[in-house]
Design an enzyme around this catalytic site. Structure first.
Site, PDB file in Angstrom:
ATOM      1  N   HIS A   1       0.968  -1.133  -0.084  1.00  0.00           N
ATOM      2  CA  HIS A   1       0.154  -0.042  -0.036  1.00  0.00           C
ATOM      3  C   HIS A   1       0.951   1.392  -0.055  1.00  0.00           C
ATOM      4  O   HIS A   1       0.662   2.247  -0.851  1.00  0.00           O
ATOM      5  CB  HIS A   1      -0.886  -0.128   1.209  1.00  0.00           C
ATOM      6  CG  HIS A   1      -1.823   1.280   1.610  1.00  0.00           C
ATOM      7  ND1 HIS A   1      -3.019   1.188   1.156  1.00  0.00           N
ATOM      8  CD2 HIS A   1      -1.226   2.401   2.059  1.00  0.00           C
ATOM      9  CE1 HIS A   1      -3.550   2.665   1.378  1.00  0.00           C
ATOM     10  NE2 HIS A   1      -2.459   3.218   1.935  1.00  0.00           N
ATOM     11  N   GLU A   2       1.870   1.263   0.812  1.00  0.00           N
ATOM     12  CA  GLU A   2       2.694   2.237   0.879  1.00  0.00           C
ATOM     13  C   GLU A   2       3.558   2.731  -0.130  1.00  0.00           C
ATOM     14  O   GLU A   2       3.735   3.873  -0.785  1.00  0.00           O
ATOM     15  CB  GLU A   2       3.502   2.359   2.376  1.00  0.00           C
ATOM     16  CG  GLU A   2       2.723   2.415   3.534  1.00  0.00           C
ATOM     17  CD  GLU A   2       1.877   3.669   3.714  1.00  0.00           C
ATOM     18  OE1 GLU A   2       1.955   4.511   3.234  1.00  0.00           O
ATOM     19  OE2 GLU A   2       0.819   3.296   4.070  1.00  0.00           O
TER      20      GLU A   2
END
Length: 288
Positions: A141-142
């Site tokens: 996600h990051e």
């Protein structure tokens, strides 16, 4: 007060703000969403490097010295980065100088990836992620935030919104009449820009990162279904409370979980073509 002129200023401002969501310089390769970007990749990477240096030089940000904490993070990071280099973001991923730091802070459940590939994981995320597969969902996600240039997009939206409000303020100031009423109108425009434009874009960024993030995790060999379990734990940890989704920069936990389940067949199709990575447990931290 010159009402028609005020109305014209309001109309122009609303049209320009609405246009922020429609005019784009680039297209996201996964979602097809148009993105407004008013800075170069080089500028963004430089800002990311400066921010990373600040984090590492902050005496409150103590890096972990424990191999049990460092090694699993490095393993997951390496696999996610390799998946990114095979993805639709391959060109960007290959340009980045990837680096990851484990920050010893058992009370902070967080991680981030900055433009240029600089990453950090706080040990407080371990109890939420539980396993390396859960951590892969977080880091995937990051990493997408950095690869999709969400930071540059948010800054571009903010710059354009500020310009629009300045134009509207000048138009209203020239209209004469009650100055307090003009200030109230500007305040209303500012609130409208924040809730109606900037926050929804932030929620779109978060959902985009969730979607592409589980695809990267799956391609890296991690079971993408762990992402659902992760957010269920996050919801339980927050007690189901929190800010209204409408006024939040993140989707609600329920919305997030529903979306992840919708995207799961696509992620599982990728995962089933890869050699699964064992879901090794992350170390206990903070006495948990």
């Amino acid at each position: 007060m010159d009402a028609p002129r005020h109305l014209r200023a309001m109309t122009i401002c609303c049209l320009l703000l609405w246009g922020i969501g429609l005019v784009g310089c680039e297209t996201n390769p996964y979602t097809g969403r148009k993105q407004l970007l008013m800075m170069s990749v080089g500028q963004e990477v430089q800002m990311g490097a400066q921010a990373y240096d600040q984090v590492k030089s902050d005496p409150k940000m103590r890096p972990s010295q424990d191999p049990r904490e460092i090694e699993p993070v490095k393993r997951v990071a390496a696999r996610i980065v390799e998946a990114a280099k095979r993805s639709k973001y391959a060109e960007m991923a290959q340009q980045f100088q990837w680096e990851v730091t484990v920050i010893k802070n058992d009370r902070t459940a967080n991680a981030f990836a900055l433009p240029g590939g600089k990453m950090a994981v706080y040990t407080g995320i371990f109890p939420m992620a539980k396993t390396e597969a859960g951590l892969a969902a977080v880091m995937g996600h990051e990493v997408v935030h950095a690869l999709a240039r969400h930071g540059a997009e948010r800054m571009s939206q903010g710059q354009l919104t500020n310009t629009v409000l300045q134009v509207a303020g000048a138009a209203i100031g020239l209209s004469g009449g009650n100055p307090m009423l003009g200030q109230a109108t500007m305040a209303a425009l500012g609130a409208g820009a924040q809730v109606g434009v900037l926050l929804p874009f932030s929620r779109k960024h978060e959902s985009e990162a969730d979607y592409v993030g589980i695809l990267l995790a799956a391609d890296a060999g991690y079971d993408p279904r762990e992402s659902v379990v992760l957010w269920e734990r996050m919801g339980q940890a927050s007690g189901g409370g929190g800010q209204s989704e409408f006024l939040s920069t993140h989707p609600s936990h329920d919305t997030r979980i529903e979306q992840l389940k919708e995207w799961m067949p696509e992620a599982m199709a990728i995962y089933q073509k890869r050699t699964p990575v064992p879901a090794a447990s992350l170390p206990d931290v903070g006495g948990r």
